[in-house]
Write an enzyme that holds these catalytic residues in place. Sequence first.
Site, PDB file in Angstrom:
ATOM      1  N   TYR A 272      54.691  -2.647  55.236  1.00 24.36           N
ATOM      2  CA  TYR A 272      53.860  -3.965  54.620  1.00 24.36           C
ATOM      3  C   TYR A 272      54.756  -4.395  53.214  1.00 24.36           C
ATOM      4  CZ  TYR A 272      50.295  -6.814  52.392  1.00 24.36           C
ATOM      5  OH  TYR A 272      49.842  -7.835  52.046  1.00 24.36           O
TER       6      TYR A 272
ATOM      7  N   ASP B 173      50.900   5.558  56.180  1.00 22.08           N
ATOM      8  CA  ASP B 173      49.851   4.399  56.258  1.00 22.08           C
ATOM      9  C   ASP B 173      49.352   4.302  57.601  1.00 22.08           C
ATOM     10  OD1 ASP B 173      48.657   1.642  56.443  1.00 22.08           O
ATOM     11  OD2 ASP B 173      50.167   0.422  55.028  1.00 22.08           O
TER      12      ASP B 173
ATOM     13  N   ARG C 265      32.737   3.389  38.439  1.00 20.65           N
ATOM     14  CA  ARG C 265      34.437   3.658  38.535  1.00 20.65           C
ATOM     15  C   ARG C 265      34.473   5.186  38.974  1.00 20.65           C
ATOM     16  NH1 ARG C 265      37.307   4.746  34.642  1.00 20.65           N
ATOM     17  NH2 ARG C 265      36.220   3.537  33.240  1.00 20.65           N
TER      18      ARG C 265
ATOM     19  N   LYS D 267      41.406  -4.218  57.459  1.00 20.75           N
ATOM     20  CA  LYS D 267      41.825  -4.322  58.883  1.00 20.75           C
ATOM     21  C   LYS D 267      40.820  -3.652  59.964  1.00 20.75           C
ATOM     22  CE  LYS D 267      45.395  -6.485  56.782  1.00 20.75           C
ATOM     23  NZ  LYS D 267      45.308  -6.177  55.428  1.00 20.75           N
TER      24      LYS D 267
HETATM   25  C1  LIG Z   1      49.738  -2.007  57.319  1.00 17.46           C
HETATM   26  C2  LIG Z   1      49.275  -2.543  55.860  1.00 17.46           C
HETATM   27  N1  LIG Z   1      49.089  -1.741  54.952  1.00 17.46           N
HETATM   28  C3  LIG Z   1      48.679  -2.080  53.685  1.00 17.46           C
HETATM   29  C4  LIG Z   1      47.965  -3.409  53.345  1.00 17.46           C
HETATM   30  C5  LIG Z   1      47.514  -3.745  52.044  1.00 17.46           C
HETATM   31  O1  LIG Z   1      46.221  -3.963  52.196  1.00 17.46           O
HETATM   32  P1  LIG Z   1      45.264  -4.875  51.229  1.00 17.46           P
HETATM   33  O2  LIG Z   1      45.639  -6.152  52.049  1.00 17.46           O
HETATM   34  O3  LIG Z   1      43.784  -4.507  51.687  1.00 17.46           O
HETATM   35  O4  LIG Z   1      45.671  -4.968  49.933  1.00 17.46           O
HETATM   36  C6  LIG Z   1      48.381  -4.182  54.468  1.00 17.46           C
HETATM   37  C7  LIG Z   1      47.843  -5.495  54.438  1.00 17.46           C
HETATM   38  O5  LIG Z   1      47.930  -6.437  55.294  1.00 17.46           O
HETATM   39  C8  LIG Z   1      48.706  -3.691  55.658  1.00 17.46           C
HETATM   40  O6  LIG Z   1      48.810  -4.512  56.785  1.00 17.46           O
END
Ligand SMILES: Cc1ncc(COP(=O)(O)O)c(C=O)c1O
Length: 393
Positions: free
Chosen positions: A111, A183, A58, A208
């Site tokens: 998101y 992000d 961790r 992704k």
């Molecule tokens: C732009 C974006 N940020 C954050 C996330 C969250 O990621 P995770 O699903 O890996 O927790 C997503 C998930 O679809 C996303 O599309």
Amino acid sequence: MDTKKLGFNSKLIHAGAYHDEFMSVTVPIYQTSTFSFNNAQHGADCFAGESDGYIYTRIGNPTINALEKNIAELENGFGAIGTASGMGAVTTIYMALLEQGAHIVSGDAVYGPARGVIESHFSRFGVEYSYVNTSNIEEIEKAIRPNTKLLYIETPANPTIGITDIKAACELAHKNNIIVAVDNTFCSPYLQKPLDLGADIVFHSLTKFLNGHADIVGGVIVAKEEQLYKKLRTMMVNMGPNMDPHQAFLVLRGIKTLSVRIDRQQENAMELARYLENHPKVEWIKYPGLESHPQHELAKTQMKGFGAMLSFGVKGGYEAGRKLMDNVKLATLAVSLGGVETLIQHPASMTHAKISAEGKIKAGITDDLVRYSVGIEDLEDLRNDLEQALAKV
Ligand SMILES: Cc1ncc(COP(=O)(O)O)c(C=O)c1O
């Protein structure tokens, strides 16, 4: 080798990588929860930070650290922190930077759960929030309060594909002593480098584009400066949303082909966007590479390419969109994005379902919006798939 001087494609493969005692070409998976000490003094030195030895997964692990070094270099940051998921990265940032009474200004089309967790949970601990259209810098300025601690930007935004001017937003935020987190999931560092544009933190859902093969869930945070990096790492270690070594190994494998995958994906995306823009059954389409996108010029200045995400509405609204999603055969009806396979989904009823009806309208997440993540299949096959599905609408 000093990989810092290498080009981006060479960094994808070599940054952070090292050879173990057997001269393994790939970084091995150190699938262990804990590490032994040579003696009691060594253990004490590791805990005091006076020895580089590993302690506990961790806190740190060689496979995870290899990935963290790789991504920190790709994003031009001081250091990176691997997390169990993209949401693990998001909540670590919130936990580290938002105390009781603090205020966050965030994009309204981020998101869904990144917004939902603030509205439903951080609000319980006294965190205040404002959701605005960050594509409009004036809206950000108006939302800033004396207690604003964090500006949270997602660009291109999910799922509206709105673009925020990262440089202008950072200048405004820094004048007000506000930390900026971006992000970068939709672009990856191949297409956009928020830290170079002034951001303090950049983060990803590794699930992704960076991993790219739809076989792991993971996240990463990169900080520009040491102090912020340490604060975020301490929060991750204490809260526990750490990455797993096997997860890190798979991302290290996927990341090597990031640029060749994205080149192919965005080539397909551009052609499909043009095809959809001219299709009589398509009401509207948003893709940053199209001249019709309201921030096309801005996208050209801060993105190296236009990415592989498009959103569009079919004439006939939600029912027509449903028909399309039920009739595609090559594109897969699934949430997530950025992998080698093309995915299609309906954000208003899926990824962004938890946002209030009013919030969705304000953010532009309309009922007819269909999100399409373009993969690396043959363009002809993808176009034929859309053609036959649209013919049934
Ligand atoms: C732009 C974006 N940020 C954050 C996330 C969250 O990621 P995770 O699903 O890996 O927790 C997503 C998930 O679809 C996303 O599309």
